[in-house]
Structure formats: structure tokens, C-alpha cells
Design a protein around this motif. Structure first.
Motif, PDB file in Angstrom:
ATOM      1  N   PHE A   1       0.901   0.941  -2.038  1.00 50.84           N
ATOM      2  CA  PHE A   1       0.488   1.232  -3.412  1.00 50.84           C
ATOM      3  C   PHE A   1      -0.933   0.773  -3.719  1.00 50.84           C
ATOM      4  CE2 PHE A   1       4.814   1.641  -5.829  1.00 50.84           C
ATOM      5  CZ  PHE A   1       5.176   2.663  -4.968  1.00 50.84           C
ATOM      6  N   SER A   2      -1.483  -0.108  -2.883  1.00 48.20           N
ATOM      7  CA  SER A   2      -2.829  -0.614  -3.163  1.00 48.20           C
ATOM      8  C   SER A   2      -3.911   0.240  -2.525  1.00 48.20           C
ATOM      9  CB  SER A   2      -2.964  -2.055  -2.657  1.00 48.20           C
ATOM     10  OG  SER A   2      -2.781  -2.111  -1.256  1.00 48.20           O
ATOM     11  N   ARG A   3      -3.519   1.348  -1.906  1.00 49.18           N
ATOM     12  CA  ARG A   3      -4.509   2.225  -1.258  1.00 49.18           C
ATOM     13  C   ARG A   3      -4.272   3.680  -1.630  1.00 49.18           C
ATOM     14  NH1 ARG A   3      -2.170   1.323   4.929  1.00 49.18           N
ATOM     15  NH2 ARG A   3      -1.063  -0.486   4.096  1.00 49.18           N
ATOM     16  N   SER A   4      -5.319   4.476  -1.446  1.00 49.71           N
ATOM     17  CA  SER A   4      -5.230   5.912  -1.717  1.00 49.71           C
ATOM     18  C   SER A   4      -4.868   6.696  -0.463  1.00 49.71           C
ATOM     19  CB  SER A   4      -6.561   6.424  -2.281  1.00 49.71           C
ATOM     20  OG  SER A   4      -6.518   7.807  -2.515  1.00 49.71           O
ATOM     21  N   TRP A   5      -5.443   6.279   0.664  1.00 56.33           N
ATOM     22  CA  TRP A   5      -5.191   6.887   1.967  1.00 56.33           C
ATOM     23  C   TRP A   5      -4.474   5.874   2.856  1.00 56.33           C
ATOM     24  CZ3 TRP A   5      -7.279  11.832   3.164  1.00 56.33           C
ATOM     25  CH2 TRP A   5      -8.258  12.320   2.293  1.00 56.33           C
ATOM     26  N   TRP A   6      -3.652   6.382   3.773  1.00 58.84           N
ATOM     27  CA  TRP A   6      -2.944   5.473   4.676  1.00 58.84           C
ATOM     28  C   TRP A   6      -3.903   4.787   5.644  1.00 58.84           C
ATOM     29  CZ3 TRP A   6      -2.970   6.134  10.033  1.00 58.84           C
ATOM     30  CH2 TRP A   6      -3.465   7.369  10.498  1.00 58.84           C
ATOM     31  N   HIS A   7      -5.077   5.392   5.889  1.00 56.94           N
ATOM     32  CA  HIS A   7      -5.965   4.870   6.918  1.00 56.94           C
ATOM     33  C   HIS A   7      -7.363   4.514   6.413  1.00 56.94           C
ATOM     34  CE1 HIS A   7      -6.841   9.025   6.390  1.00 56.94           C
ATOM     35  NE2 HIS A   7      -7.372   9.292   7.552  1.00 56.94           N
ATOM     36  N   LEU A   8      -7.957   5.378   5.581  1.00 61.67           N
ATOM     37  CA  LEU A   8      -9.368   5.219   5.248  1.00 61.67           C
ATOM     38  C   LEU A   8      -9.649   3.943   4.461  1.00 61.67           C
ATOM     39  CD1 LEU A   8     -10.362   8.904   4.375  1.00 61.67           C
ATOM     40  CD2 LEU A   8     -10.804   7.631   6.495  1.00 61.67           C
ATOM     41  N   ASP A   9      -8.782   3.593   3.517  1.00 59.98           N
ATOM     42  CA  ASP A   9      -9.015   2.384   2.725  1.00 59.98           C
ATOM     43  C   ASP A   9      -9.118   1.150   3.620  1.00 59.98           C
ATOM     44  OD1 ASP A   9      -8.219   3.078  -0.460  1.00 59.98           O
ATOM     45  OD2 ASP A   9      -7.418   4.420   1.051  1.00 59.98           O
TER      46      ASP A   9
END
Length: 375
Positions: free
Chosen positions: A69-77
Motif C-alpha cells: 500500500f505504500s507504493r504505486s508500482w511493485w518494482h519502480l518505487d
């Protein structure tokens, strides 16, 4: 590795991401528009994380995540949080089968290194603080191989004298990051990875030239090198797994093909477990499982037989029959069950409801309990 009498990955396990609730989406939109402060958005985010952690615990999962929940993308953040990695507009989306993503991407802006102030550390500490005794906080991050692809390291020669030197720094950055998660209390970490599915799609192409095949096979070996270097000499009570993902965006996918062409590389990876997608015929049959497992009695293969892309529930008897078929390739003792992926690899999420999501996880749990007595 063991946790009490339970071995991780668990017989029934959660991959990672969960559907973002409307309250969280609205808070992120309001933050971007300047309508609320970062602290206000964080308060809403943590309330929603607490709610979905409680729900996972209620279901009976032995390990729970914050739903990413603290990120927008599973990888890029995560990649953006490493020293030496920056954010840029790729001007091209990731072309899924029937849809396409936003155009964000990551690129090298210097030498890659561990960032002691990576924002994921604070996010994990919050998760750890709300997980009850007897339940593990599971942390997910992208694999270091995700800095191999999609133009993310094309400019490596600007910062390094050799590709091997770049891989050495990348592995060290990941090793130190994983160690820091451990120091914060993490005992279960997963490296999510679409690179192997990308390589599967390339190496299964009958039109692939000899030179391109050699390139992709070298990339596969580089993946083994950097992952195993990142995992070397970590604490023995830390479980590290991987999820081999074929793409997961709005219930669509990116890659297809049998695991056979990368099985010898996957079998060399020093993970405690591998989460493998097997919810659709595009994943191939179970023949590659023996080579992936590679007779490692301490390794579990978690079969993603239950799709997270659609709400329809699989037949439990069909799932049990597939597990028994898989057990002709790898001992049932070394198998486990999960959904094929998370439910929201990006904040957009898959095309099903939160109620559907919990029903899918309940199906995984109930099926596993009927197959393994100790589940």
C-alpha cells in the motif's frame, strides 16, 4: 529455515500485493493535488494497512504483507529508492495483452549502492509493529534483475568500467538492503521477478537468432550470478524466496511460455522457495519442476494454481489433482500453494473485488489444509 514447527514458504502463502481500497486511492490523489498533507495521507495509509493485516490474520495466514500500500508500482518505487537510481519518463508504456501502463521508469544516475534511508524501511517497521505474535511480517521487493531490463541500465558504461563491476555493486546494494531489513526484524523476504518470464518468452521464440539466444542465455547466467551474490552470507534464520511473475496489470499479462528454457538457471538460485505461476495453459506443464527444485530438500516450490486475475473460484478438487500431478515431479513435501500472483502489482489493481480477493485466499488456505496435515 523454520519458524516454530512451520517451514517457510508456508503450505498456504500470500504472494504480496492486495487491492488498494478506495480510501487509499483517494488519499493518494488528494496528496498529489495538494489537498492533504503527507502526514494526513500517511495516517490514512496506515489505517488501511492495519485493516488488511487484521483481515489476513483473521483468515489464518502465517505470514502477512502490507499489501504494498505504500507504493504505486511493485518494482519502480523500490528501485527509485536505491542510491544511483533515478526516475524518468520512458515515454513508452509496458504493453500488456489488452492494456498498457503509465510510462514511469528507472535509470542509472550513478553507481548503485545501498541507501540507509530507503523509504521501504519505514514502511516495513510500521508493518512489523502491527503484526501480532506468532505471525510473520513478509516483505516484498523487486529482484536485482529488474535493473537489467527495459532501458534501466543501458548507460552502465557511463559509471562503470565493466558490466561485471556493475553487477558486483548491484549485488552488494541488495545484500546490504536485505541485511538491513533483517536488522529491523524481517525474517521473511521475497524478491519479485518478471525477468525470468521475459527470458522465457524470448528463449521460447523459434525465430530467435543464434546471437540473440546467446545474449539471453548470458543474461540468464548474469541473473544467477547477481542474485546468488546478493543472497550470500545472510543470516541463516532469514527466509528469502522469489516470485516468478509473468506480468499482472488490470487482470492482463505480458509473457507466456514453458519454464523449461530457464529451468537450469532457476535450479541454481539459492532461494528457500520459488513462487511459480501455474494458473493458465500459457505457463506450460509441470515437467520443469524437477530441474527447478534440483533435489534441494530444503527448498519449496509454491505453485500458483489459483488465479488472482479473475473472481471465479477454482474447483478445490481440480487444485488437489494438479498438486498430485506436480508431486510426480517434486515430492509433495517440497510443494505449497498460493495464488499465481498478487492482486494489485500496480495501484490500479486487478478486475475483481476485495471480497473476491479474500475468497481466493480462503480457497488457497482450505485447499492446502486438505492436502497437508500440518498446514
Amino acid at each position: 529455515m523454520t519458524n516454530s514447527t512451520l517451514t517457510k514458504p508456508f503450505r498456504y502463502d500470500v504472494v504480496g500485493s492486495l487491492l488498494r481500497p478506495q480510501a487509499l486511492k483517494q488519499a493518494h490523489a488528494q496528496l498529489a493535488a495538494g489537498a492533504i498533507t503527507a502526514d494526513q495521507a500517511l495516517t490514512i495509509q496506515q489505517l488501511e494497512i492495519k485493516r488488511i493485516v487484521d483481515e489476513q490474520v483473521k483468515l489464518g495466514l502465517h505470514a502477512v504483507t502490507d499489501g504494498e500500500f505504500s507504493r504505486s508500482w511493485w518494482h519502480l518505487d523500490f528501485l527509485w529508492g536505491l542510491t544511483g537510481v533515478g526516475k524518468y519518463d520512458y515515454h513508452q508504456s509496458y504493453k500488456f495483452k489488452g492494456d498498457h501502463t503509465r510510462t514511469d521508469n528507472a535509470e542509472l544516475v550513478g553507481k548503485v549502492a545501498f541507501n540507509p534511508d530507503h523509504p521501504f524501511f519505514k514502511a516495513f517497521s510500521y508493518l512489523q509493529s502491527i503484526v501480532p505474535d506468532g505471525v510473520l511480517a513478509k516483505q516484498t521487493i523487486p529482484s536485482p534483475t529488474m535493473l537489467f531490463r527495459d532501458n534501466r541500465s543501458d548507460n552502465w558504461a557511463k559509471f562503470y568500467d565493466s558490466w561485471e563491476a556493475y553487477l558486483t555493486d548491484l549485488a552488494a546494494a541488495y545484500h546490504d538492503t536485505i541485511q538491513h531489513f533483517y536488522d529491523l526484524g524481517c525474517r521473511y523476504l521475497q524478491l519479485d521477478d518478471t525477468t525470468w518470464a521475459f527470458l522465457i518468452s524470448k528463449l521460447n521464440d523459434p525465430k530467435l537468432s543464434d546471437s540473440d539466444r546467446q545474449h539471453f542465455e548470458q543474461l540468464s547466467q548474469d541473473g544467477v550470478t547477481v542474485i546468488n551474490a546478493a543472497l550470500a552470507d545472510l543470516p541463516t534464520d532469514l527466509t528469502v524466496t522469489t516470485h516468478i511473475c509473468r506480468g499482472n496489470f488490470k487482470s492482463t499479462y505480458l509473457f507466456s511460455g514453458s519454464y523449461d528454457v530457464v529451468a537450469k538457471y532457476l535450479g541454481q538460485l539459492n532461494y528457500d522457495g520459488l513462487f511459480l505461476e501455474y494458473d493458465n495453459e500459457r505457463d506450460g506443464n509441470f515437467d520443469a519442476l524437477a530441474q527447478i527444485w534440483n533435489h534441494d530438500t530444503h527448498k519449496r516450490l509454491v505453485l500458483g494454481l489459483v488465479t488472482s486475475k479473475f473472481p471465479e473460484l477454482e474447483n478445490p478438487e481440480d487444485l488437489k489433482a494438479r498438486l498430485q500431478t506436480a508431486a510426480t515431479k517434486v515430492p509433495l513435501e517440497n510443494l505449497a500453494l498460493s495464488t499465481q500472483c498478487g492482486f494489485a502489482s500496480t495501484e490500479e489493481g486487478n478486475q475483481l473485488t476485495e471480497a473476491d480477493q479474500w475468497e481466493k485466499l480462503q480457497l488457497v488456505i482450505d485447499t492446502a489444509k486438505s492436502v497437508w496435515s500440518e498446514a
